[in-house]
Design a protein around this motif. Structure first.
Motif, short mmCIF file in Angstrom:
data_model
loop_
_atom_site.label_atom_id
_atom_site.label_comp_id
_atom_site.label_asym_id
_atom_site.label_seq_id
_atom_site.Cartn_x
_atom_site.Cartn_y
_atom_site.Cartn_z
N LEU A 281 50.42 -14.33 40.18
CA LEU A 281 51.80 -14.55 39.74
C LEU A 281 52.57 -15.36 40.79
O LEU A 281 53.21 -16.36 40.46
N ASN A 284 51.36 -18.96 40.92
CA ASN A 284 51.82 -19.75 39.78
C ASN A 284 53.29 -20.11 39.91
O ASN A 284 53.68 -21.24 39.63
N ILE A 285 54.10 -19.15 40.32
CA ILE A 285 55.54 -19.40 40.42
C ILE A 285 55.83 -20.42 41.52
O ILE A 285 56.57 -21.39 41.32
N ASP A 288 54.73 -23.83 40.40
CA ASP A 288 55.71 -24.40 39.47
C ASP A 288 56.89 -24.99 40.22
O ASP A 288 57.32 -26.12 39.96
N ARG A 300 62.17 -35.00 35.45
CA ARG A 300 62.88 -35.43 34.27
C ARG A 300 63.33 -34.24 33.42
O ARG A 300 64.43 -34.21 32.89
N GLN A 301 62.43 -33.25 33.29
CA GLN A 301 62.74 -32.09 32.44
C GLN A 301 63.91 -31.28 32.97
O GLN A 301 64.62 -30.64 32.22
N MET A 304 67.24 -32.94 32.00
CA MET A 304 67.44 -33.18 30.58
C MET A 304 68.65 -32.40 30.10
O MET A 304 68.83 -31.23 30.43
N PRO A 305 69.52 -33.08 29.32
CA PRO A 305 70.75 -32.41 28.91
C PRO A 305 70.48 -31.16 28.08
O PRO A 305 69.53 -31.11 27.30
N PHE A 306 71.29 -30.19 28.29
CA PHE A 306 71.20 -28.94 27.57
C PHE A 306 71.64 -29.16 26.12
O PHE A 306 72.66 -29.75 25.85
N ARG A 307 70.83 -28.72 25.21
CA ARG A 307 71.16 -28.97 23.81
C ARG A 307 71.09 -27.67 23.04
O ARG A 307 70.16 -26.89 23.16
N SER A 309 71.36 -26.30 19.04
CA SER A 309 71.43 -26.82 17.68
C SER A 309 72.36 -25.96 16.85
O SER A 309 72.58 -24.79 17.15
#
Lengths: 309, 316
Positions: A281, A284-285, A288, A300-301, A304-307, A309
């Motif tokens: 664990l 992995n963390i 990341d 990039r991620q 990325m703008p918060f969207r 729906s």
């Protein structure tokens, strides 16, 4: 005679710029440490590393000493994780097991990583038949599911921890070779490599000084991820009885030894299972977090703008 | 498309040759004389010599390889030492068990991952996304054999809902078979859930940013229809590659899970054969697994090219 020197100076400037870029990257890494909560898990990893190094000092008992009077004891203040069917202290065995898991993980990644990176850089730099031969070998190694390739190699070499390390190193070669090849192809087209060429720098020096440092961060990210895979595979192979042999304290084989007691004394599984899960664990963390920091493609991620729906 | 298929198959031939050579070399990696290793400590010199003759061990290595490959291509993988039957026959008997387990685990992972992935992509920063993040982190950190033992402890020891192991043939007793399947399926499929879920979420998020989704919104389509009809279809394409790669992890995991749950598949047979030094069986299983893994990846590449024309047009 003025011209070559001029090109030389310009090349020197470009090369210096590249190394400055590396310095600021290290600084931003340290800044991120304070900002990103995931880095706290690197402290868990550090604790495991310390436990591995100072195992004789921190483990309360001898991991190999039999105590016929205290067989299969449930966890207590004297034995925090209980004792196994031979009266050995489970906590001490888990602490000593850290040594095996971490060292096999690191050693196999170092061996496999070095071999893979070397193959990848050579393939990308020399192209032609070298590239083709490396690509075929890498594709062939990737044609086996990694655990089964490792299993097959250990089956022929014979069950032992050294052979597990060798097998896990071979299994990791293709991923590093591919990564290094792709990265080198990109870096080799950069101006500073061309400049170093122009200066008449030797090929080995170009590879070591100009290419390797600039493909280093994706390799580092891959290494943290693969160490967790290597530790996982090592524990699986030992669980199957192909790695650590009794009485060596090792997490996978401790689980094998505890398995028959699942009906009567299930807590015997607790220590080794928790240790494996906690190490994987944390790796992995931290892996990341490291990737988000070092790999511009994934950064990039983050922006990325918060969207919604 | 046909040109792309032919190209891919031709590229595979040298790799397949190297793969089969590596598999062939497994027996020759064993320290000592293969015939003696195969027959064990107390074999007579005559029987060792006879086996050397039979396996062609006194011929040059490449001739041995050519002979072995030729026979393997015809479906002859040699004789098992322990089982007293041809390796091919032993593998065919056990293959359905492994296929059942693998397919069930894969389906289990997709059935959980797709809806959860879509939900967490369309509801960013909700508590569901947070829960999904935490559980997928833990899901990837629990080795399948640890999860298997945890499941056995919970469902077979503590609550006695499912048996701790065993296998009833699917055709003879479908209901018992289903009961035996649940725990191994969860143990093997859980690792794949986390990977699939992350993939679906990432590609869903990307697809939902695309112009055609905005056009669909502008046209006034229902959000549900946009998510499940327009976006999901494109978000699933990268999943095919991931699933292809996971076949390898699932095959490897099946070796362990079959051993724990006492399923008579090729994985459990491989582990037993390693310990009984039945190398022809080990070799046969490794070759079978590598061949099916290569074939799956070829099919994945082809279906990818089929679904996304940009790939096949770029390469040819």
């Amino acid at each position: 005679m003025a011209r070559p020197t001029q090109i030389g100076n310009e090349a020197q400037v470009i090369v210096t710029q590249a190394s400055e870029a590396r310095d600021s990257r290290v600084r931003s890494l340290l800044r991120g440490f304070r900002r990103d909560a995931r880095w706290w898990f690197s402290i868990v990893l550090l604790l495991f590393v310390l436990a591995a190094i100072f195992a004789p000092l921190v483990s309360p008992y001898d991991p190999l000493a039999y105590h016929p009077s205290i067989l299969e004891q449930p966890p207590s203040w004297a034995h925090l994780l209980g004792t196994d069917d031979l009266g050995r202290d489970q906590l001490s065995r888990v602490i000593y097991g850290t040594r095996i898991s971490l060292s096999i993980g690191v050693i196999s990644i170092l061996m496999g990583g070095l071999a893979g990176v070397l193959l990848g850089i050579l393939a990308a730099y020399f192209k032609g038949w070298v590239d083709q031969a490396v690509t075929i070998i890498v594709d062939a190694l990737l044609a086996f599911p990694s655990l089964i390739l490792a299993l097959a190699i250990v089956a022929s070499l014979g069950p032992s921890l050294v052979n597990v390390a060798v097998a896990l190193a071979i299994v990791r070669i293709p991923i590093y070779a591919r990564l290094a090849r792709g990265q080198t192809l990109q870096v080799a087209t950069q101006d500073y490599v061309a400049a170093a060429h122009g200066l008449g720098t030797k090929t080995t020096r170009i590879l070591m000084r100009h290419i390797l440092p600039n493909i280093f961060s994706p390799l580092l990210v891959q290494a943290t991820i693969s160490i967790s895979f290597a530790i996982l595979d090592e524990s699986v192979l030992s669980f199957l009885g192909l790695g650590a042999q009794p009485p060596t304290p090792e997490w996978g084989s401790m689980i094998t030894e505890a398995q028959p007691f699942i009906f009567s004394d299930p807590w015997m599984l607790l220590g080794p299972a928790l240790a494996i899960v906690l190490v994987l664990l944390s790796l992995n963390i931290v892996g990341d977090a490291l990737r988000d920091r070092l790999d511009p493609r994934d950064a990039r991620q983050l922006v990325m703008p918060f969207r919604k729906s | 498309m046909l040109r792309y298929i032919i190209q891919r198959v031709i590229f595979m031939i040298p790799v397949a040759l190297v793969v089969s050579f590596m598999t062939f070399m497994l027996i020759h990696l064993i320290p000592g004389d293969p015939a003696r290793v195969l027959l064990g400590e107390d074999a007579t010199p005559q029987s060792v010599a006879a086996l050397q003759q039979q396996l062609g061990l006194n011929k040059p290595l490449f001739e041995q390889f050519a002979l072995w490959l030729w026979q393997a291509l015809q479906g002859n993988l040699g004789e098992s030492i322990q089982l007293q039957q041809p390796v091919t026959q032993a593998l065919l008997q056990r293959l359905p068990v492994t296929v059942e387990l693998g397919v069930a685990a894969l389906l289990f992972s997709l059935v959980l991952a797709i809806p959860l992935g879509v939900y967490s992509a369309t509801h960013r920063n909700s508590w569901v996304e947070w829960l999904v993040n935490i559980s997928s982190l833990i899901g990837t950190a629990i080795p399948s054999f640890v999860l298997a033992l945890l499941l056995i402890f919970l469902f077979a020891v503590a609550w006695r809902i499912f048996p701790p192991g065993g296998y009833a043939p699917l055709m003879d007793d479908p209901l018992s078979n289903l009961r035996d399947l649940i725990l191994p399926m969860i143990a093997l499929g859980t690792g794949a859930v986390a990977v699939n879920l992350r993939q679906i979420r990432t590609s869903m998020t990307e697809v939902l940013e695309q112009d055609y989704v905005r056009t669909a919104r502008a046209k006034g389509l229902a959000e549900r229809r946009i998510t499940y009809v327009h976006a999901l279809r494109n978000a699933v394409v990268p999943l095919i590659t991931i699933v292809g790669l996971q076949i390898g992890a699932i095959l490897g995991g099946a070796f362990v899970i079959e051993t724990i749950f006492l399923w008579p598949g090729i994985g459990a047979l491989a582990v037993q054969s390693i310990f009984s030094k039945d190398y022809p069986v080990v070799q046969g299983i490794v070759l079978l697994v590598a061949a099916s893994y290569m074939l799956t990846n070829l099919l994945v590449d082809l279906s990818y090219a089929f679904l996304d024309p940009r790939i096949r047009l770029n390469k040819s």
